[in-house]
Design an enzyme around this catalytic site. Structure first.
Site, mmCIF file in Angstrom:
data_model
loop_
_atom_site.group_PDB
_atom_site.id
_atom_site.type_symbol
_atom_site.label_atom_id
_atom_site.label_comp_id
_atom_site.label_asym_id
_atom_site.label_seq_id
_atom_site.Cartn_x
_atom_site.Cartn_y
_atom_site.Cartn_z
ATOM 1 N N CYS A 218 -4.500 6.266 -7.155
ATOM 2 C CA CYS A 218 -5.181 6.846 -5.997
ATOM 3 C C CYS A 218 -4.608 8.236 -5.712
ATOM 4 O O CYS A 218 -3.434 8.350 -5.331
ATOM 5 C CB CYS A 218 -5.013 5.943 -4.779
ATOM 6 S SG CYS A 218 -5.848 6.565 -3.305
ATOM 7 N N PRO A 219 -5.387 9.305 -5.873
ATOM 8 C CA PRO A 219 -4.867 10.648 -5.557
ATOM 9 C C PRO A 219 -4.606 10.846 -4.074
ATOM 10 O O PRO A 219 -3.784 11.679 -3.696
ATOM 11 C CB PRO A 219 -5.979 11.574 -6.070
ATOM 12 C CG PRO A 219 -7.214 10.744 -6.064
ATOM 13 C CD PRO A 219 -6.768 9.351 -6.374
#
Length: 363
Positions: free
Chosen positions: A191-192
């Site tokens: 997840c950025p």
């Protein structure tokens, strides 16, 4: 590099043809040499293609391996850019969340305290601060908690495959993250917005953050709805007629309320869809990666007349209990509705399967 028997035969034949091409040819007069020339050129072309294939093809690889090697620099650039942008995304989440909290305290909360009945004031103060605490707690834990990695003592890992990147045993439900450059236990995705992988030890934090952030955005959108309509009407009148003599603070308040409502409504829709999708995956006992693997496995077994069953699916309610760490009724309050740092069930290496498979799924 070990070539198959058919490839060795073709290679030896092509080499013989090449030697024939190098020998002087005593052709007859006229156009008798043209068919011979075209035939030798064709054989030389086939030999060149075979030589090119011999550089990368053996019994363990195919043309996809060559494409992966060719695009490896592109993958490297994407992974490093994503890793760098993760810091930017985390900073953006913190700034936007802080701006929403500041606007609520400056403009929304005073309106509630001055106009709402006492019981509604108590409800807003309790619900709003509860959602804020849950959002901040779970986001902090999701970003700072390691998702879990296979132990360094590789001899004690009950693996089901070997990681091609780490060249080490890979337990069930473990996958390699190219951005983090390591294997992650029960990996869901990278997840950025967290600048972190979502895995075994922070999956609950990630889902709880998505859920409470969605509820918090819905709460802000509903609470500021009347103020948004009022601010929108005021700004609309301001641009339709000559600007009236208004205080600058009031105009700033109108713009802030519009910013708050648009931002929270948009995030509620987008993040709500993501939360719903992960809710479906959790109910099925799957991760995002396993969803794609299980679909392929279902299709493969269907062609054989068999039915695929997910070995990690223990029923919808039990799947939620396993993820949330609920072991008794009081845990629904102390571990789900309140901040809790309890560890998930299991170590992420050994998993309990609800049946034995004769045709196991490749993980």
């Amino acid at each position: 590099m070990r070539l198959g028997s058919s490839w060795r035969w073709q290679l030896s034949r092509a080499m013989r043809l090449t030697l024939r091409w190098c020998r002087p040819h005593r052709g007859g007069r006229g156009g008798g040499s043209k068919p011979w020339m075209s035939s030798q050129i064709l054989d030389l072309w086939n030999y060149s293609k075979l030589l090119l294939k011999s550089l990368y093809f053996n019994s363990l690889t195919n043309s996809d391996t060559l494409l992966d090697c060719a695009f490896e620099p592109v993958y490297w650039i994407v992974d490093n850019v994503t890793r760098w942008f993760g810091v930017v995304f985390v900073t953006l989440v913190i700034l936007l969340t802080t701006s929403v909290v500041v606007i609520v305290y400056l403009f929304v909360l005073p309106t509630i305290l001055n106009t709402y009945p006492l019981h509604w004031i108590v409800w807003h103060l309790g619900c709003g601060h509860w959602l804020l605490i849950m959002v901040v707690f779970h986001y902090y834990k999701a970003t700072t908690t390691s998702p879990g990695h296979p132990p360094k003592d590789k001899l004690q890992i009950p693996s089901v495959s070997i990681c091609k990147k780490c060249i080490s045993p890979k337990p069930a439900r473990t996958h390699h993250c190219s951005i983090c450059s390591m294997c992650v236990l029960k990996m869901d995705h990278h997840c950025p917005w967290l600048n972190n992988c979502v895995g075994h030890f922070n999956h609950r934090y990630f889902f709880s953050f998505c859920l409470y952030m969605t509820l918090g955005c819905v709460y802000c959108s509903i609470s500021s709805r009347d103020l948004f309509l009022e601010a929108y009407s005021a700004i609309e009148r301001y641009y339709q007629t000559p600007p009236p003599d208004e205080d600058y603070t009031e105009t700033t308040a109108h713009k802030s309320i519009i910013f708050l409502w648009v931002l929270t409504s948009s995030v509620a829709v987008a993040l709500g869809g993501l939360t719903l999708w992960h809710s479906i995956l959790i109910s099925r006992g799957e991760t995002s990666i396993e969803r794609h693997i299980n679909r392929k496995e279902t299709k493969r077994l269907k062609e054989k007349g068999k039915v695929f069953k997910n070995p990690f699916h223990h029923g919808k309610i039990n799947n939620w209990k396993i993820l949330l760490g609920v072991e008794k009724r009081s845990h629904w309050f102390t571990r789900v509705l309140m901040p809790s740092s309890h560890l998930p069930n299991g170590d992420g290496i050994v998993w309990e399967c609800n049946f034995n498979r004769k045709d196991p799924m490749a993980i």
